[in-house]
Design a protein around this motif. Sequence first.
Motif, PDB file in Angstrom:
ATOM      1  N   GLU A 181       0.677  -1.340   0.095  1.00  0.00           N
ATOM      2  CA  GLU A 181       0.071   0.090   0.088  1.00  0.00           C
ATOM      3  C   GLU A 181       0.856   1.225   0.241  1.00  0.00           C
ATOM      4  OE1 GLU A 181      -3.584   2.375   2.514  1.00  0.00           O
ATOM      5  OE2 GLU A 181      -2.633   0.191   3.190  1.00  0.00           O
ATOM      6  N   ILE A 182       1.930   1.184   0.698  1.00  0.00           N
ATOM      7  CA  ILE A 182       3.070   2.446   0.961  1.00  0.00           C
ATOM      8  C   ILE A 182       3.501   2.552  -0.683  1.00  0.00           C
ATOM      9  CG2 ILE A 182       5.125   3.266   2.047  1.00  0.00           C
ATOM     10  CD1 ILE A 182       2.198   3.165   3.712  1.00  0.00           C
ATOM     11  N   ASP A 183       3.790   1.582  -0.976  1.00  0.00           N
ATOM     12  CA  ASP A 183       4.401   1.864  -2.473  1.00  0.00           C
ATOM     13  C   ASP A 183       3.554   2.118  -3.364  1.00  0.00           C
ATOM     14  OD1 ASP A 183       6.923   0.176  -1.615  1.00  0.00           O
ATOM     15  OD2 ASP A 183       6.158  -1.665  -2.324  1.00  0.00           O
ATOM     16  N   TRP A 184       2.213   1.526  -3.400  1.00  0.00           N
ATOM     17  CA  TRP A 184       1.424   2.201  -4.143  1.00  0.00           C
ATOM     18  C   TRP A 184       1.309   3.828  -4.172  1.00  0.00           C
ATOM     19  CZ3 TRP A 184      -3.403   4.977  -3.307  1.00  0.00           C
ATOM     20  CH2 TRP A 184      -4.129   5.108  -4.590  1.00  0.00           C
TER      21      TRP A 184
ATOM     22  N   ALA B 173       3.724   8.726   7.690  1.00  0.00           N
ATOM     23  CA  ALA B 173       3.342   8.051   8.943  1.00  0.00           C
ATOM     24  C   ALA B 173       3.874   6.789   9.061  1.00  0.00           C
ATOM     25  CB  ALA B 173       1.666   7.902   9.095  1.00  0.00           C
ATOM     26  N   TYR B 174       3.861   6.143   8.064  1.00  0.00           N
ATOM     27  CA  TYR B 174       4.441   4.661   7.645  1.00  0.00           C
ATOM     28  C   TYR B 174       5.927   4.842   8.071  1.00  0.00           C
ATOM     29  CZ  TYR B 174       6.170   0.305   5.719  1.00  0.00           C
ATOM     30  OH  TYR B 174       6.901  -0.834   5.549  1.00  0.00           O
TER      31      TYR B 174
ATOM     32  N   GLN C 112       1.701   7.101  -6.516  1.00  0.00           N
ATOM     33  CA  GLN C 112       0.640   7.912  -6.899  1.00  0.00           C
ATOM     34  C   GLN C 112       1.311   9.404  -6.797  1.00  0.00           C
ATOM     35  OE1 GLN C 112      -2.441   7.194  -8.029  1.00  0.00           O
ATOM     36  NE2 GLN C 112      -1.397   5.379  -8.318  1.00  0.00           N
ATOM     37  N   ILE C 113       2.098   9.646  -5.788  1.00  0.00           N
ATOM     38  CA  ILE C 113       2.711  10.884  -5.648  1.00  0.00           C
ATOM     39  C   ILE C 113       3.369  11.318  -6.860  1.00  0.00           C
ATOM     40  CG2 ILE C 113       4.401  12.098  -4.297  1.00  0.00           C
ATOM     41  CD1 ILE C 113       3.685  10.458  -1.883  1.00  0.00           C
TER      42      ILE C 113
ATOM     43  N   GLU D 183       1.334  11.679   0.723  1.00  0.00           N
ATOM     44  CA  GLU D 183       2.529  12.050   1.598  1.00  0.00           C
ATOM     45  C   GLU D 183       2.255  11.667   3.103  1.00  0.00           C
ATOM     46  OE1 GLU D 183       4.526  15.365  -1.347  1.00  0.00           O
ATOM     47  OE2 GLU D 183       3.000  16.133   0.141  1.00  0.00           O
ATOM     48  N   LEU D 184       1.058  12.241   3.594  1.00  0.00           N
ATOM     49  CA  LEU D 184       0.719  12.050   5.051  1.00  0.00           C
ATOM     50  C   LEU D 184       0.907  10.516   5.427  1.00  0.00           C
ATOM     51  CD1 LEU D 184      -2.066  14.382   5.833  1.00  0.00           C
ATOM     52  CD2 LEU D 184       0.216  14.688   6.812  1.00  0.00           C
ATOM     53  N   ILE D 185       0.201   9.608   4.561  1.00  0.00           N
ATOM     54  CA  ILE D 185       0.251   8.294   4.803  1.00  0.00           C
ATOM     55  C   ILE D 185       1.516   7.557   4.703  1.00  0.00           C
ATOM     56  CG2 ILE D 185      -0.350   5.935   3.713  1.00  0.00           C
ATOM     57  CD1 ILE D 185      -3.179   7.476   2.985  1.00  0.00           C
TER      58      ILE D 185
END
Length: 66
Positions: A6-9, A58-59, A13-14, A53-55
């Motif tokens: 999910e973080i890679d996704w 946080a990760y 997206q960024i 970016e926030l997600i």
Amino acid sequence: MQDDPEIDWHREQIVKNRELIAELQSGNTAGADVFPETQAEIDRLTAQIEQSELIVAAYEKEHPQD
């Protein structure tokens, strides 16, 4: 350590959304006002970038790199 898919996704997206914003802004080469629809799309993409970016931040805070 592998990142969460999910973080890679979100990272992808960024990058993708920044590229789309650049394309939309470069289409305004005449220097005139941006069409309202185009500005709305830029605003939407900017909000999505900020959320991703926030997600990611946080990760990264929870999973610092050694």
